[in-house]
Design a protein around this motif. Structure first.
Motif, PDB file in Angstrom:
ATOM      1  N   LYS C 267       0.797  -1.225   0.000  1.00 47.41           N
ATOM      2  CA  LYS C 267       0.000   0.000   0.000  1.00 47.41           C
ATOM      3  C   LYS C 267       0.830   1.275   0.000  1.00 47.41           C
ATOM      4  CE  LYS C 267      -0.995  -0.084   5.024  1.00 47.41           C
ATOM      5  NZ  LYS C 267      -0.073  -1.159   5.378  1.00 47.41           N
ATOM      6  N   GLN C 268       2.049   1.221   0.571  1.00 43.01           N
ATOM      7  CA  GLN C 268       2.836   2.465   0.594  1.00 43.01           C
ATOM      8  C   GLN C 268       3.638   2.689  -0.699  1.00 43.01           C
ATOM      9  OE1 GLN C 268       3.520  -0.313   2.262  1.00 43.01           O
ATOM     10  NE2 GLN C 268       5.598  -0.361   3.081  1.00 43.01           N
ATOM     11  N   ALA C 269       3.553   1.734  -1.671  1.00 41.57           N
ATOM     12  CA  ALA C 269       4.353   1.844  -2.893  1.00 41.57           C
ATOM     13  C   ALA C 269       3.847   2.962  -3.801  1.00 41.57           C
ATOM     14  CB  ALA C 269       4.320   0.524  -3.655  1.00 41.57           C
ATOM     15  N   VAL C 270       4.811   3.683  -4.411  1.00 36.65           N
ATOM     16  CA  VAL C 270       4.440   4.706  -5.390  1.00 36.65           C
ATOM     17  C   VAL C 270       5.140   4.425  -6.712  1.00 36.65           C
ATOM     18  CG1 VAL C 270       3.870   6.604  -3.824  1.00 36.65           C
ATOM     19  CG2 VAL C 270       6.271   6.160  -4.417  1.00 36.65           C
ATOM     20  N   LEU C 271       4.495   4.805  -7.816  1.00 38.31           N
ATOM     21  CA  LEU C 271       5.087   4.588  -9.134  1.00 38.31           C
ATOM     22  C   LEU C 271       6.292   5.502  -9.332  1.00 38.31           C
ATOM     23  CD1 LEU C 271       2.123   4.258 -11.611  1.00 38.31           C
ATOM     24  CD2 LEU C 271       3.940   2.599 -11.225  1.00 38.31           C
ATOM     25  N   THR C 272       7.285   5.013 -10.055  1.00 42.06           N
ATOM     26  CA  THR C 272       8.456   5.843 -10.322  1.00 42.06           C
ATOM     27  C   THR C 272       8.898   5.633 -11.774  1.00 42.06           C
ATOM     28  OG1 THR C 272      10.684   6.348  -9.587  1.00 42.06           O
ATOM     29  CG2 THR C 272      10.006   4.057  -9.434  1.00 42.06           C
ATOM     30  N   SER C 273       9.711   6.550 -12.273  1.00 42.54           N
ATOM     31  CA  SER C 273      10.109   6.422 -13.682  1.00 42.54           C
ATOM     32  C   SER C 273      11.157   5.310 -13.832  1.00 42.54           C
ATOM     33  CB  SER C 273      10.669   7.747 -14.192  1.00 42.54           C
ATOM     34  OG  SER C 273      11.796   8.093 -13.440  1.00 42.54           O
ATOM     35  N   PRO C 274      11.003   4.497 -14.870  1.00 42.40           N
ATOM     36  CA  PRO C 274      11.868   3.316 -15.004  1.00 42.40           C
ATOM     37  C   PRO C 274      13.287   3.641 -15.480  1.00 42.40           C
ATOM     38  CG  PRO C 274      10.259   3.402 -16.785  1.00 42.40           C
ATOM     39  CD  PRO C 274       9.981   4.572 -15.914  1.00 42.40           C
ATOM     40  N   SER C 275      14.210   2.768 -15.130  1.00 45.99           N
ATOM     41  CA  SER C 275      15.581   2.849 -15.640  1.00 45.99           C
ATOM     42  C   SER C 275      15.855   1.559 -16.426  1.00 45.99           C
ATOM     43  CB  SER C 275      16.573   2.961 -14.494  1.00 45.99           C
ATOM     44  OG  SER C 275      16.642   1.724 -13.816  1.00 45.99           O
ATOM     45  N   LEU C 276      16.990   1.529 -17.128  1.00 47.15           N
ATOM     46  CA  LEU C 276      17.320   0.343 -17.915  1.00 47.15           C
ATOM     47  C   LEU C 276      17.509  -0.883 -17.016  1.00 47.15           C
ATOM     48  CD1 LEU C 276      17.513  -0.164 -20.889  1.00 47.15           C
ATOM     49  CD2 LEU C 276      19.953   0.254 -20.795  1.00 47.15           C
ATOM     50  N   GLU C 277      17.948  -0.619 -15.790  1.00 44.65           N
ATOM     51  CA  GLU C 277      18.114  -1.725 -14.853  1.00 44.65           C
ATOM     52  C   GLU C 277      16.776  -2.400 -14.555  1.00 44.65           C
ATOM     53  OE1 GLU C 277      20.333  -0.874 -11.198  1.00 44.65           O
ATOM     54  OE2 GLU C 277      22.037  -0.511 -12.532  1.00 44.65           O
ATOM     55  N   ASP C 278      15.728  -1.582 -14.480  1.00 41.07           N
ATOM     56  CA  ASP C 278      14.392  -2.152 -14.252  1.00 41.07           C
ATOM     57  C   ASP C 278      13.989  -3.034 -15.425  1.00 41.07           C
ATOM     58  OD1 ASP C 278      14.173  -0.691 -11.851  1.00 41.07           O
ATOM     59  OD2 ASP C 278      13.575   1.084 -13.000  1.00 41.07           O
ATOM     60  N   VAL C 279      14.350  -2.585 -16.648  1.00 43.86           N
ATOM     61  CA  VAL C 279      14.054  -3.386 -17.837  1.00 43.86           C
ATOM     62  C   VAL C 279      14.767  -4.730 -17.726  1.00 43.86           C
ATOM     63  CG1 VAL C 279      14.281  -3.533 -20.354  1.00 43.86           C
ATOM     64  CG2 VAL C 279      13.806  -1.328 -19.270  1.00 43.86           C
ATOM     65  N   PHE C 280      16.024  -4.654 -17.304  1.00 47.48           N
ATOM     66  CA  PHE C 280      16.843  -5.861 -17.173  1.00 47.48           C
ATOM     67  C   PHE C 280      16.220  -6.859 -16.204  1.00 47.48           C
ATOM     68  CE2 PHE C 280      20.324  -8.428 -15.616  1.00 47.48           C
ATOM     69  CZ  PHE C 280      21.079  -8.659 -16.757  1.00 47.48           C
ATOM     70  N   VAL C 281      15.867  -6.382 -14.989  1.00 51.59           N
ATOM     71  CA  VAL C 281      15.301  -7.319 -14.006  1.00 51.59           C
ATOM     72  C   VAL C 281      13.914  -7.796 -14.443  1.00 51.59           C
ATOM     73  CG1 VAL C 281      16.617  -6.479 -12.046  1.00 51.59           C
ATOM     74  CG2 VAL C 281      14.385  -5.489 -12.532  1.00 51.59           C
ATOM     75  N   TYR C 282      13.208  -6.941 -15.166  1.00 51.92           N
ATOM     76  CA  TYR C 282      11.886  -7.334 -15.625  1.00 51.92           C
ATOM     77  C   TYR C 282      12.008  -8.552 -16.553  1.00 51.92           C
ATOM     78  CZ  TYR C 282       7.320  -6.975 -17.890  1.00 51.92           C
ATOM     79  OH  TYR C 282       6.068  -7.229 -18.383  1.00 51.92           O
ATOM     80  N   HIS C 283      13.026  -8.538 -17.422  1.00 56.18           N
ATOM     81  CA  HIS C 283      13.183  -9.633 -18.371  1.00 56.18           C
ATOM     82  C   HIS C 283      13.988 -10.803 -17.828  1.00 56.18           C
ATOM     83  CE1 HIS C 283      11.236  -7.889 -21.811  1.00 56.18           C
ATOM     84  NE2 HIS C 283      11.854  -6.750 -21.597  1.00 56.18           N
ATOM     85  N   PHE C 284      14.956 -10.504 -16.982  1.00 57.64           N
ATOM     86  CA  PHE C 284      15.868 -11.571 -16.573  1.00 57.64           C
ATOM     87  C   PHE C 284      15.690 -11.980 -15.112  1.00 57.64           C
ATOM     88  CE2 PHE C 284      18.269  -9.282 -19.940  1.00 57.64           C
ATOM     89  CZ  PHE C 284      18.093 -10.247 -20.909  1.00 57.64           C
ATOM     90  N   GLY C 285      14.793 -11.302 -14.386  1.00 57.17           N
ATOM     91  CA  GLY C 285      14.554 -11.685 -13.003  1.00 57.17           C
ATOM     92  C   GLY C 285      15.603 -11.137 -12.063  1.00 57.17           C
ATOM     93  N   LYS C 286      16.660 -11.875 -11.894  1.00 58.84           N
ATOM     94  CA  LYS C 286      17.630 -11.503 -10.862  1.00 58.84           C
ATOM     95  C   LYS C 286      18.562 -10.396 -11.344  1.00 58.84           C
ATOM     96  CE  LYS C 286      20.859 -14.040  -8.728  1.00 58.84           C
ATOM     97  NZ  LYS C 286      21.461 -15.033  -9.573  1.00 58.84           N
ATOM     98  N   LEU C 287      18.956  -9.542 -10.436  1.00 58.72           N
ATOM     99  CA  LEU C 287      19.870  -8.477 -10.775  1.00 58.72           C
ATOM    100  C   LEU C 287      21.287  -8.920 -10.429  1.00 58.72           C
ATOM    101  CD1 LEU C 287      19.927  -5.661 -11.876  1.00 58.72           C
ATOM    102  CD2 LEU C 287      19.785  -4.796  -9.559  1.00 58.72           C
ATOM    103  N   GLU C 288      22.203  -8.674 -11.369  1.00 59.06           N
ATOM    104  CA  GLU C 288      23.575  -9.107 -11.116  1.00 59.06           C
ATOM    105  C   GLU C 288      24.456  -7.916 -10.805  1.00 59.06           C
ATOM    106  OE1 GLU C 288      25.323 -11.988 -13.710  1.00 59.06           O
ATOM    107  OE2 GLU C 288      23.358 -12.398 -14.547  1.00 59.06           O
ATOM    108  N   ILE C 289      24.139  -7.213  -9.749  1.00 61.12           N
ATOM    109  CA  ILE C 289      25.066  -6.165  -9.339  1.00 61.12           C
ATOM    110  C   ILE C 289      25.549  -6.468  -7.934  1.00 61.12           C
ATOM    111  CG2 ILE C 289      24.327  -4.280 -10.841  1.00 61.12           C
ATOM    112  CD1 ILE C 289      22.501  -3.348  -8.591  1.00 61.12           C
ATOM    113  N   ASN C 290      26.704  -5.936  -7.632  1.00 63.38           N
ATOM    114  CA  ASN C 290      27.350  -6.349  -6.388  1.00 63.38           C
ATOM    115  C   ASN C 290      26.881  -5.543  -5.176  1.00 63.38           C
ATOM    116  OD1 ASN C 290      28.812  -7.891  -8.185  1.00 63.38           O
ATOM    117  ND2 ASN C 290      30.321  -6.251  -8.441  1.00 63.38           N
TER     118      ASN C 290
END
Lengths: 177, 252, 292
Positions: C267-290
């Motif tokens: 309920k406390q979530a708000v929409l935000t503008s996407p970044s390329l990283e969001d595209v990446f996790v959207y398609h590939f699931g897990k994020l590979e950053i350290n």
């Protein structure tokens, strides 16, 4: 002929102007070759461009031996063969379709023009016929261009012509391939 | 086909309508093709590549070749007459060429070859250049020993022919191994195996040496030609495949 | 120039590393994005003609690159993932060695090599042996060698791996200088590498192209699906099971979590503008950053 050798030497040295001259001299004739085979302007333009890229790429290896035009058409014939190979499925479908229309056609007596008729004979017969009658190559030159023996070429021309005539007369070609 | 048919078809061909291609469209083809014009500014001759490769061959290689050359020359010259010069030469003759192949594999890793493969003058020419160097070295090596052996009343032509036949034959086998495995160890195995087997045979059985010495000159020439053809053929096969082979010892 | 792959496929045994890839490249910078093992390296190796495809082909202006041969390699620059080198060569000697093989006349090569060493910030170690170089320095040599012949087509496999942040910025600047009138293709599994420089992005997953579009269009595809929420550690655990998390920031009063989800995650979530990283996790699931 001498001029042509000079032009090719200049291209070998990277002369853009000489290259433009060569391409402009032969563009239409290479284009027509592909057009007779494919019947499509778009496809023929692509194939023609690719042949000139190949010719320029290989030009350093070209020894001024025999007619340049024969060499040019050797490259073109090879390119066409590769084109069919990579589009084999597509091609046979088209050919089949062509024959189907022909067989199903109600107006059997309708005479077709040569362009359409050419597209209905097998590729290996169409090829030497075009080279001989459209371009005026001798059967010896054709046998070099297509890397086949001269008698084979002669035979193909003979069978191809017979088939062409039948199609042009509006007879069924007997499906004899 | 008679002439009537010919002219009939020719006439029909003249009537074929070929669609026009505009000057602009042809100009565009020229622009694209211009990218593929020969670049006379960028040319490296085969000799430059040979020189370049000479500079990358390790000193150890030259040292080993020289050492074996001197050692065998002394052996032929001063050893007792029981050891046949032809036998010694047969044993040692393929060493420089095989060492050259070993050196080529040993100092190379697949990652370097990857960089070399995408160069204009890529490893096809590079490796052929390298093998030519090895071959040339080997011939110099053979002639040097032959000159020394000549003092012992032996047919020079016969020695050169036997030596180069063995060299080509072993070179041929080494190239097959290189193509199939691409590591230096098996090539070393070929070399070691040859030296071991040939020296055992020759030291124990003078009969074999006699056979070799008594082969007709024409026979020797025939063997020589066969082996040279085999080697050249496989060098060609090797050069054809090299672009996609994984070659070199050092793993990454 | 138009570089294209046609149904390009590579099988290793039963495994299909690259699966009927059809791509077209015209001038510009292309980012090839995908997790490790997606087939990026295999694809690139086929594009530089050092790995034969199982089927399909790569063409330049319609002509297969294998037929163009030396003429293709003449306009090609390639930086592999693993840079090979001769340990006992100095940087200059190594670059000179490759310059000869690339057909660059020696009188032009010396100046070019100095310029490139300067460009990658290695001018002062040009006479040092490569065996003494650090991993980052070797990668910079790798970039320099790819540029030796002023290539029209530049293929870079994970060019920023092993570079520190400062070097990465330098690399990005080099690339943006180069990109005019060339085809540049670079692969990476690090999104921020290409966010600012790639005009078009290819998403590669298990050998298949699952997206090939401009950065803007890719961002648009996840618009309305990226949420920001402040959560506690306990909530985060739950969320991780249910949603794809694209980023987490530790704050004094809790955790700022970035979530990619079709529906509002809490309920406390708000929409935000996407970044390329969001595209990446959207398609590939897990994020590979350290830094997670």
């Amino acid at each position: 002929m001498v001029d042509e050798i000079k032009i090719i030497d200049r291209i070998k040295n990277g002369d853009r102007y000489a290259m433009d001259m060569l391409i402009k001299t032969y563009y239409q004739s290479v284009f027509a070759y592909f057009y007779c085979h494919t019947g499509s302007r778009e496809v023929s333009m692509d194939l023609t461009q690719e042949v000139f890229i190949k010719v320029i790429t290989y030009i350093e290896g070209y020894k001024n031996k025999g007619r340049f035009k024969a060499w040019l058409f050797t490259v073109a014939a090879n390119h066409l063969r590769n084109h069919w190979k990579h589009q084999r499925v597509h091609h046979t479908e088209n050919e089949l379709k062509g024959n189907m229309i022909y067989i199903d056609s109600d107006d059997m007596s309708e005479k077709l023009d040569l362009k359409q008729a050419l597209l209905r004979i097998p590729h290996d017969q169409r090829e030497p016929i075009i080279l001989k009658y459209y371009y005026g190559f001798t059967t010896k030159e054709i046998s070099e261009i297509l890397a086949e023996k001269e008698p084979t070429i002669k035979g193909r021309i003979r069978y191809g012509l017979e088939k062409l005539k039948k199609i042009l007369r509006g007879e069924p070609d007997g499906q004899s391939r | 086909m008679d002439n009537q048919d010919d002219s009939f078809i020719s006439e029909l061909f003249e009537k074929i309508e070929i669609p026009a291609v505009s000057a602009d469209e042809i100009e565009f083809v020229c622009d694209t093709a211009a990218n593929y014009l020969p670049n006379t500014q960028k040319k490296t001759s085969f000799w430059e590549i040979i020189l370049l490769e000479l500079s990358t061959v390790s000193l150890l290689f030259w040292a080993i070749c020289a050492a074996i050359m001197v050692f065998s020359a002394i052996m032929i010259r001063y050893a007792s007459l029981e050891i046949s010069a032809i036998a010694v030469i047969a044993v040692i003759s393929p060493i420089p060429l095989l060492l050259c192949i070993i050196e080529l594999l040993k100092n190379r890793n697949p990652a370097v070859t990857e960089l070399e493969k995408v160069c204009k003058y890529n490893i096809t020419q590079l490796y052929v250049a390298k093998l030519m160097i090895g071959l040339f070295c080997n011939l110099v090596f053979l002639s040097f020993i032959t000159v020394f052996a000549a003092g012992r009343d032996i047919d020079v032509v016969r020695i050169m022919l036997t030596g180069s036949t063995v060299m080509f034959l072993l070179g041929f086998i080494a190239l097959i191994v290189t193509c199939k495995i691409g590591k230096s160890l098996p090539v070393m195995g070929v070399l070691a195996g040859w030296i071991l087997i040939s020296s055992v045979f020759i030291s124990q059985d003078n009969y074999l040496v006699e056979i070799i010495s008594n082969i007709q000159l024409m026979g020797l020439v025939a063997f020589f030609i066969i082996s040279a053809v085999l080697f050249s053929y496989y060098l060609y096969v090797f050069a054809k495949q090299i672009q996609f082979l994984r070659i070199g010892d050092i793993e990454v | 120039m138009k570089l294209a792959t046609h149904d390009l496929t590579k099988n290793f045994g039963d495994k299909c590393a690259v699966d009927h890839v059809n791509l077209t490249f015209e001038r510009g910078v292309y980012g090839l994005l995908g997790p490790n093992g997606a087939g990026k390296t295999t694809l690139m190796k086929m594009m530089v003609d050092i790995l034969p495809p199982s089927s399909g082909q790569v063409t330049l202006d319609g002509v297969p690159i294998s037929e163009l041969g030396a003429r293709y390699r003449d306009i090609l620059g390639y930086m592999p993932q693993e840079i090979g080198y001769y340990r006992n060569f100095t940087a200059k000697r190594f670059l000179n060695y490759l310059a000869v093989l690339k057909g660059i006349p020696s009188k032009n090569a010396a100046g070019k090599i100095d310029m490139l060493l300067n460009m990658v910030g290695l001018a002062d170690v040009g006479r040092k042996k490569l065996g003494d170089f650090s991993g980052g320095m070797i990668r910079r040599i790798g970039i320099a060698q790819a540029l030796l012949n002023d290539p029209k087509i530049l293929v870079l496999d994970e060019p920023t791996a092993g570079l520190d942040p400062k070097e990465r910025i330098r690399f990005r600047n080099i690339l943006s200088e180069l990109s005019a009138d060339r085809i540049v293709i670079l692969s990476t599994h690090i999104v921020s590498d290409i966010e600012s420089i790639a005009e078009k992005v290819i998403l590669l997953k298990s050998g298949k192209v699952i997206g090939f579009d401009t950065t803007e269009n890719l961002l648009r595809s996840v618009e309305g699906k990226v949420w920001m929420a402040k959560v506690g550690h306990q909530e985060l655990k739950q969320m991780k099971d249910q949603y794809v998390i694209s980023n987490i920031l530790q704050k004094a009063d809790g955790l700022d979590v970035r979530i990619v989800s079709e529906t509002k995650p809490c309920k406390q979530a708000v929409l935000t503008s996407p970044s390329l990283e969001d595209v990446f996790v959207y398609h590939f699931g897990k994020l590979e950053i350290n830094n997670v």
